[in-house]
Design an enzyme around this catalytic site. Structure first.
Site, mmCIF file in Angstrom:
data_model
loop_
_atom_site.group_PDB
_atom_site.id
_atom_site.type_symbol
_atom_site.label_atom_id
_atom_site.label_comp_id
_atom_site.label_asym_id
_atom_site.label_seq_id
_atom_site.Cartn_x
_atom_site.Cartn_y
_atom_site.Cartn_z
ATOM 1 N N ASP A 112 0.880 -1.207 -0.068
ATOM 2 C CA ASP A 112 -0.043 -0.033 -0.013
ATOM 3 C C ASP A 112 0.924 1.032 -0.033
ATOM 4 O O ASP A 112 1.937 1.254 0.686
ATOM 5 C CB ASP A 112 -1.030 0.237 1.164
ATOM 6 C CG ASP A 112 -1.915 1.098 1.392
ATOM 7 O OD1 ASP A 112 -2.896 1.151 0.554
ATOM 8 O OD2 ASP A 112 -1.548 2.229 1.826
ATOM 9 N N ASP A 133 -2.610 -0.455 6.026
ATOM 10 C CA ASP A 133 -3.615 -0.899 5.157
ATOM 11 C C ASP A 133 -3.150 -1.628 4.200
ATOM 12 O O ASP A 133 -3.907 -2.806 3.832
ATOM 13 C CB ASP A 133 -3.451 0.196 4.059
ATOM 14 C CG ASP A 133 -4.612 1.518 4.581
ATOM 15 O OD1 ASP A 133 -4.724 1.474 5.752
ATOM 16 O OD2 ASP A 133 -4.781 2.536 3.731
ATOM 17 N N HIS A 159 -5.703 4.412 6.500
ATOM 18 C CA HIS A 159 -4.632 5.386 5.644
ATOM 19 C C HIS A 159 -3.332 5.735 6.150
ATOM 20 O O HIS A 159 -2.978 6.770 5.660
ATOM 21 C CB HIS A 159 -5.579 6.623 5.206
ATOM 22 C CG HIS A 159 -6.880 6.609 4.626
ATOM 23 N ND1 HIS A 159 -7.240 6.250 3.195
ATOM 24 C CD2 HIS A 159 -8.397 6.695 5.125
ATOM 25 C CE1 HIS A 159 -8.362 6.126 3.043
ATOM 26 N NE2 HIS A 159 -9.038 6.572 3.922
ATOM 27 N N GLU A 174 1.030 5.528 0.064
ATOM 28 C CA GLU A 174 0.048 6.941 0.404
ATOM 29 C C GLU A 174 0.599 8.037 -0.468
ATOM 30 O O GLU A 174 1.987 7.962 -0.412
ATOM 31 C CB GLU A 174 0.329 7.414 1.943
ATOM 32 C CG GLU A 174 -0.541 6.178 3.015
ATOM 33 C CD GLU A 174 -1.801 6.115 2.752
ATOM 34 O OE1 GLU A 174 -2.611 6.734 2.111
ATOM 35 O OE2 GLU A 174 -2.381 4.957 2.825
#
Length: 937
Positions: A11, A151, A146, A13
Site C-alpha cells: 500500500d 492498510d 490510510h 500513500e
C-alpha cells in the site's frame, strides 16, 4: 509460484493520483508465505511539496514530519529488493504498482491481485468497496486507516476473509465462477479454479433453497378487494398523541400538533373521497402522518392503498423503516408490498440463455461472475441488492425483466421461480403497496395492467408529479438501443446457424445468410446516422459539461444542411429489410412448429425480435419526423466525446390533462404532499401543472402545515448587494466576484458551507480558482462531479471538518446534512430554469401563443419552488442553526423578489455588501441571535 504460497501486500500513500505530478509519501509492504506474515517494511518518503489538506486529514501526516523522511531514491533499492519477483496484492493495487513503476522506471513481473476486484466479486451487494468499509463488514481488524503498513496488512487479512467465503461456495457454482473470471482475464480466475472441482459446464442450476422455499415461508394469498374503508380521526390522534404506543416505542418522542393535524386531514380525505393537497413543513414527520391513516384504512378491510414516492431513498425508508415500526407498534399484521418495474428484477430465462452462449466479452464475463455469486443469496432478485455502475448497468438490461420479451405462462420459470411473477403476486396479495411515480405512470401508460386495482392514493414528493408524468409519457431511442437490439438479433442468428432444418433447407440457409449480411448493414447505417447526428449537435447549443442538446423541429430538419435526413431514411430501410428476413425465418419456423413443438422457443424468440424491431422503427420515425405539434422533440448527446450516448427524444408539451384523467377524474381519495407545493402561500401554480383546476371544487382540500422549527431563531437570511449578474460582464469577472464573496463567507462559517450553483460550468471555474486558496486556509473543498458523485460527496462532507461542498442542480433537494457539519448555505443565483431546455422552451412558447405571460405563469413559480428547496437544505432538525446567503441581487432589485421572500418560513432578512454580510454571518454564528436590524418584509 502460487498466490497462497507467497505474495507481498503493498500500500502507498501519495499526494494525489497522478504519478507524473504527485509524490509518494509513505510505503508499507507485508510479505506473506503459507498464509503467515514473515516480514514487513514501512517508510515515510519526503515529497518536496506541501501536502494537500485532504491528504493531511486522511493520513494524519504533516509536512514537518515528512521533511525529515528519506528521499525515494534512498529507499528504492530496498523496496525493489523486497518485492522482486513476488506476486503483489493490495486494495486498488494497480494504482500502487503503476506509481512504483513510474518512480523506479521499471515493470513489475509478478502477478497482481487486487482485493478491490475480489471484493466486487464476492460481495456484489456491498454498499461500497473502500478498504475500511469492507474490513468493518467482514470483521477484519483495522485499528488505523490510510497509513501504508496498516492498510497493506488489512488488505492481506481482507483477502483471507474473502477467500474463506469462496471456500464454502457450492462446487459447481465455484467452477462456473472460475470460468467467468478466466474469460474476464482476471488474475483471480486461477485462484478460484484452484478452489473448485468438477466441470464448469455441466449440471449447473441457478436454483437456491431460498427461492424454492419462498412461498412457503411467506404464505401470501391473493387479496380480495374490500368494501370502502373508514378511518376514525380520533383514533389517528390517539395513536400519535402523548402516551401513545408510538411515543412509548420511540425514545425521545415528541408530540407534534402539526403531525396530528395533518394525519387528521388525511383520514378525513380518505373517508370522504377528497383530493387533499398538503404542504408539510420540514420536521413535522409527514410520512408517519399519512402512513398512520393508510395502515388503519387497510387493516379495517378497506380497498388497497398505494403510496407513491419520487425517489428510491424515500421509498426504501418507508419500506424498511417507517412501515415496520408502525405495524409493530400498532400490533397490526397486514401484507405490504414494494412494487417496482420489471427492469428491477433479473429474468431467469434470460440469465440461463446467456449462460449457454459462452461468448461473453471480458467486461460482461466479470459482471456475470458477480451475478452468479449474488444469485446464490438473493430471494428477491432485485437489482437494488446489487452495487452496479457504469457499463454494468447496460449489461443488466440484457438479463432483467421486460414486458416485450416476457413469455408469460409459457416460460419454464413462470409458475414459481420467476422474480417478476413473485413480485406481482406479492402486490396482488398486499393491502398496502409502496411504489414510485415512474411505475405509477407506467401503470397509466399500460392501461392499469402494471399495478393491481387500488383505492386511496397517497403521493409523497408530489412536487415532482408532472416531471414523472412527462418522463413516462416520453419516448427515447438511442444508439445503444439499436446496438442492444442488433446484438440480440446477432445472438439469435448464431443460435439458428446450429439448427438443422427439417425441411426448406435451401430457403432457410439463404434467408439466414442474407439476415446476417443485412444485420451488418443495419449496424453501419445506425453508426452513420447517429454519428452524423452527433456532428450536428454543435457544442454549446444547449446543456453543460458533457451533455449537449438540440431541439428538433419539422421545418428545421428540412432546412438544415447538416441534418442526416438521407441517412435517416436509409436506416429505416435497412431495419425494415432485416425485419423482413427475420419474418421469413419466423414463417419457416412456424411451419416446423405445426409438426413438432420443439420449435416453440425459436418461434417465440423470432416473434419477440420482430416486435422489438417494429417498436424501434416506430420510435425512431416518430422522434425524428417531429410531426405532432403537441410534442416537443430534441436530440441529445451525453458522456465522453469519444463514445457519446446519442439519443432522440419526444415528450408531450403538456401533461395536465393526462394526469387529471388518470389520477383525479375517478371518485377515489388522493393525497398529495411535499414540503414545497406553494408559491406565496398559494397552490395555484401546482394545481395548474397537474390538472387539478379541472376537478370539482368541493372535492378539493388545501392545507398548509407549518414546520415546528423556529426559523426566526434558528436561521439567518442574508442577501449580498453588488454581486454582478451572470452574463452582464465577462464570465471571468463574474467568477472573480463570486470568489471574493465566497472566501469571506467560508471563513466566517469556518468551512461548513454548502454552495448551490445553477451552472456546472461556473461551479467548475469557481472550484478551480478557490481550491488552492482554501487549501492554504486548511479548508477542504469538494466539487460535484469533480471529487465524486452526489452521495459520496455528502458523506465525505459530513465526516470532514472545515469542509466546503460545491453542488449543482441535484444538491438543491434531497440532501440531508443535519448538525454542526453545515452552518451556511450559499445560493449563488436564483434557480430559474434555462429556457434553452427543449421542454421548457416549448412550454413557454405555448403559453405565449395563448396570450399568457410565460415568465409569471411558469418560470417564476418554478424558480420560487426550487428556491424554497435550496433554502430547506440548512435547517433539518430543531437543533440546527445557520445562515442562508443569497448572492443574486435580483432578489432586492426586482419586484418579483417579494414572491421569493414571502414563500420562505421566516419574515426577516439582512441585506448589505459582501463585507457587511460576512461580518453578520460571523457574528451570528458565534453568538446567540440578537437584534438583526433586519428588514421585515
Amino acid at each position: 509460484m502460487s498466490l497462497f504460497n507467497s505474495y507481498v501486500a503493498m500500500d502507498l500513500e501519495t499526494t494525489g493520483l497522478d504519478p507524473a505530478r504527485d509524490r509518494l509519501i509513505e510505503i508499507g509492504l507485508v510479505k506473506v508465505e503459507g498464509g503467515r506474515v514473515i516480514q514487513t517494511y514501512q517508510s515515510l518518503v519526503r515529497p518536496h511539496q506541501r501536502l494537500p489538506v485532504k491528504i493531511r486529514r486522511l493520513t494524519g501526516l504533516e509536512d514537518d514530519l515528512l521533511a525529515g523522511a528519506p528521499e525515494i531514491s534512498e529507499i528504492l533499492p530496498e523496496i525493489l529488493k523486497f518485492i522482486d519477483g513476488e506476486n503483489i496484492l493490495g486494495h486498488n493495487v494497480v494504482f500502487d504498482c503503476r506509481f512504483i513503476e513510474s518512480v523506479a522506471d521499471c515493470r513489475m513481473i509478478g502477478a497482481i491481485y487486487d482485493t478491490f476486484e475480489l471484493s466486487r466479486i464476492v460481495l456484489p451487494g456491498a454498499s461500497g468497496y473502500r478498504l475500511g468499509e469492507l474490513c468493518k463488514m467482514l470483521g477484519v481488524e483495522m485499528p488505523v486507516s490510510h497509513r501504508a503498513l496498516e492498510d497493506a496488512m488489512a488488505a492481506h487479512l481482507l483477502c483471507e476473509a474473502l477467500i474463506n467465503r469462496l471456500r464454502v461456495m457450492d462446487v459447481k457454482k465455484l467452477s462456473f465462477l472460475a470460468a467467468f473470471l478466466t474469460r474476464a482475464a482476471s488474475s483471480w480466475g486461477p485462484v478460484v479454479q484452484s478452489l473448485a472441482t468438477g466441470s464448469a459446464w455441466n449440471n449447473f442450476t441457478t436454483k437456491t433453497s431460498k427461492s424454492e422455499n419462498f412461498y412457503t415461508e411467506h404464505n401470501w394469498m391473493p387479496s380480495v378487494e374490500g368494501e370502502k374503508g373508514f378511518v376514525e380521526p380520533d383514533r389517528v390522534k390517539e395513536f400519535l398523541g402523548q402516551g401513545s404506543a408510538l411515543s412509548r416505542a420511540l425514545p425521545g418522542y415528541e408530540v407534534r400538533q402539526q403531525q396530528i393535524d395533518m394525519a387528521g386531514e388525511v383520514a378525513a380525505a380518505m373517508n370522504e373521497d377528497k383530493l387533499l393537497l398538503v404542504e408539510a413543513g420540514t420536521g413535522i414527520g409527514k410520512s408517519m402522518a399519512y402512513l398512520m391513516p393508510a395502515v388503519l384504512w387497510a387493516s379495517s378491510g378497506g380497498s388497497r392503498v398505494v403510496v407513491s414516492t419520487r425517489t428510491i431513498n424515500l421509498q426504501e425508508q418507508l419500506w424498511a423503516k417507517d412501515i415496520p415500526l408502525l405495524l409493530d407498534t400498532l400490533g397490526l399484521d397486514i401484507p405490504v408490498a414494494l412494487a417496482k418495474g420489471r427492469q428491477n428484477y433479473i429474468c431467469l430465462r434470460k440469465w440461463n440463455a446467456l449462460l449457454s452462449e459462452r461468448n461473453w466479452t471480458p467486461l460482461e464475463a466479470f459482471f456475470l461472475a458477480r451475478i452468479l455469486v449474488w444469485l446464490a443469496d438473493t430471494s428477491q432478485g432485485d437489482r437494488v441488492e446489487l452495487n452496479i455502475k457504469g457499463p454494468e448497468q447496460e449489461f443488466w438490461l440484457s438479463i432483467c425483466g421486460d414486458s416485450e420479451s416476457c413469455a408469460g405462462a409459457r416460460c419454464h420459470w413462470y409458475a414459481g421461480e420467476c422474480y417478476v411473477g413473485r413480485a406481482r403476486r406479492r402486490s396482488e396479495a398486499a393491502r398496502l403497496i409502496i411504489t414510485n411515480h415512474a411505475l405509477l405512470f407506467a401503470d397509466v401508460k399500460a392501461e392499469n395492467r402494471v399495478l393491481p386495482a387500488y383505492g386511496p392514493l397517497i403521493l409523497d414528493e408530489a412536487h415532482h408529479l408532472d416531471d414523472a408524468a412527462t418522463e413516462q409519457l416520453s419516448t427515447v431511442v438511442s444508439r445503444n438501443d439499436m446496438k442492444r437490439w442488433l446484438n440480440t438479433v446477432g445472438k439469435l442468428l448464431t443460435r439458428l446457424l446450429d439448427t438443422v432444418p427439417p425441411s426448406n433447407a435451401g430457403r432457410w440457409q439463404d434467408n439466414l445468410n442474407a439476415a446476417r449480411d443485412e444485420r451488418i448493414l443495419v449496424r453501419q447505417a445506425s453508426d452513420l446516422f447517429f454519428g452524423l447526428l452527433y456532428g450536428a449537435l454543435a457544442p454549446g447549443s444547449g446543456g453543460e459539461g458533457t451533455k449537449i442538446t438540440r431541439r428538433l423541429k419539422g421545418e428545421m430538419l428540412h432546412d438544415a444542411s447538416n441534418m442526416p435526413l438521407g441517412e435517416f431514411g436509409n436506416l429505416l430501410f435497412r431495419i425494415r429489410s432485416l425485419l423482413e428476413l427475420v419474418r421469413e425465418l419466423h414463417e419457416i419456423i412456424l411451419s416446423w412448429l405445426v409438426l413438432d413443438n420443439v420449435w416453440e422457443t425459436r418461434a417465440e424468440e423470432t416473434e419477440k425480435i420482430i416486435a422489438a424491431g417494429e417498436g424501434l422503427i416506430a420510435d425512431i420515425e416518430f422522434n425524428f419526423s417531429c410531426s405532432d405539434n403537441n410534442y416537443v422533440y430534441w436530440a441529445e448527446a451525453a458522456g465522453e466525446q469519444d463514445n457519446p450516448l446519442i439519443s432522440l427524444h419526444s415528450t408531450p408539451v403538456r401533461v395536465d390533462q393526462e394526469i387529471y384523467n388518470s389520477l383525479f377524474k375517478d371518485y377515489k381519495p388522493v393525497v398529495m404532499t411535499s414540503a414545497t407545493l406553494t408559491v406565496n402561500g398559494e397552490f395555484k401554480h401546482y394545481m395548474e401543472g397537474i390538472g387539478l383546476v379541472m376537478a370539482e371544487q368541493d372535492r378539493l382540500c388545501l392545507k398548509l402545515v407549518d414546520s415546528p422549527f423556529r426559523y426566526e431563531e434558528q436561521s439567518l437570511l442574508c442577501v449580498v448587494r453588488g454581486v454582478p449578474q451572470q452574463g452582464e460582464s465577462p464570465e471571468k469577472d463574474y467568477v472573480g466576484a463570486l470568489v471574493n464573496v465566497l472566501k469571506d463567507l467560508i471563513a466566517a462559517a469556518g468551512g461548513r458551507t454548502l454552495v448551490l450553483f445553477t451552472s456546472h460550468r461556473v461551479l467548475k471555474e469557481t472550484y478551480r480558482k478557490m481550491k488552492l486558496m482554501l487549501e492554504e486556509q486548511d479548508v477542504c473543498l469538494l466539487g460535484h462531479n469533480i471529487d465524486g458523485g452526489r452521495w459520496r460527496l455528502v458523506e465525505e462532507f459530513k465526516n470532514t471538518e472545515r469542509a466546503v461542498l460545491f453542488g449543482a442542480s441535484s444538491f438543491w433537494e434531497g440532501v440531508d446534512i443535519p448538525g454542526a457539519s453545515l452552518s451556511c448555505v450559499v445560493i449563488v443565483k436564483l434557480p430559474f430554469q434555462s429556457p434553452s431546455v427543449p421542454v421548457i422552451e416549448a412550454r413557454l412558447e405555448q403559453l405565449e401563443s395563448m396570450g399568457i405571460n410565460s415568465f409569471y405563469q411558469y418560470s417564476l413559480p418554478q424558480a420560487v419552488i426550487r428556491f424554497k428547496q435550496g433554502f430547506g437544505r440548512l435547517i433539518r432538525t430543531e437543533k440546527d442553526r445557520g445562515a442562508v446567503v443569497v448572492l443574486d441581487g435580483r432578489l432586492l432589485s426586482k419586484r418579483y423578489g417579494r414572491l421569493f421572500f414571502n414563500s420562505l418560513p421566516l419574515k426577516n432578512h439582512f441585506r448589505g455588501d459582501s463585507d457587511m454580510v460576512a461580518r453578520k454571518v460571523d457574528s451570528w454564528l458565534k453568538h446567540s441571535p440578537d437584534n438583526l436590524n433586519a428588514f421585515d418584509i
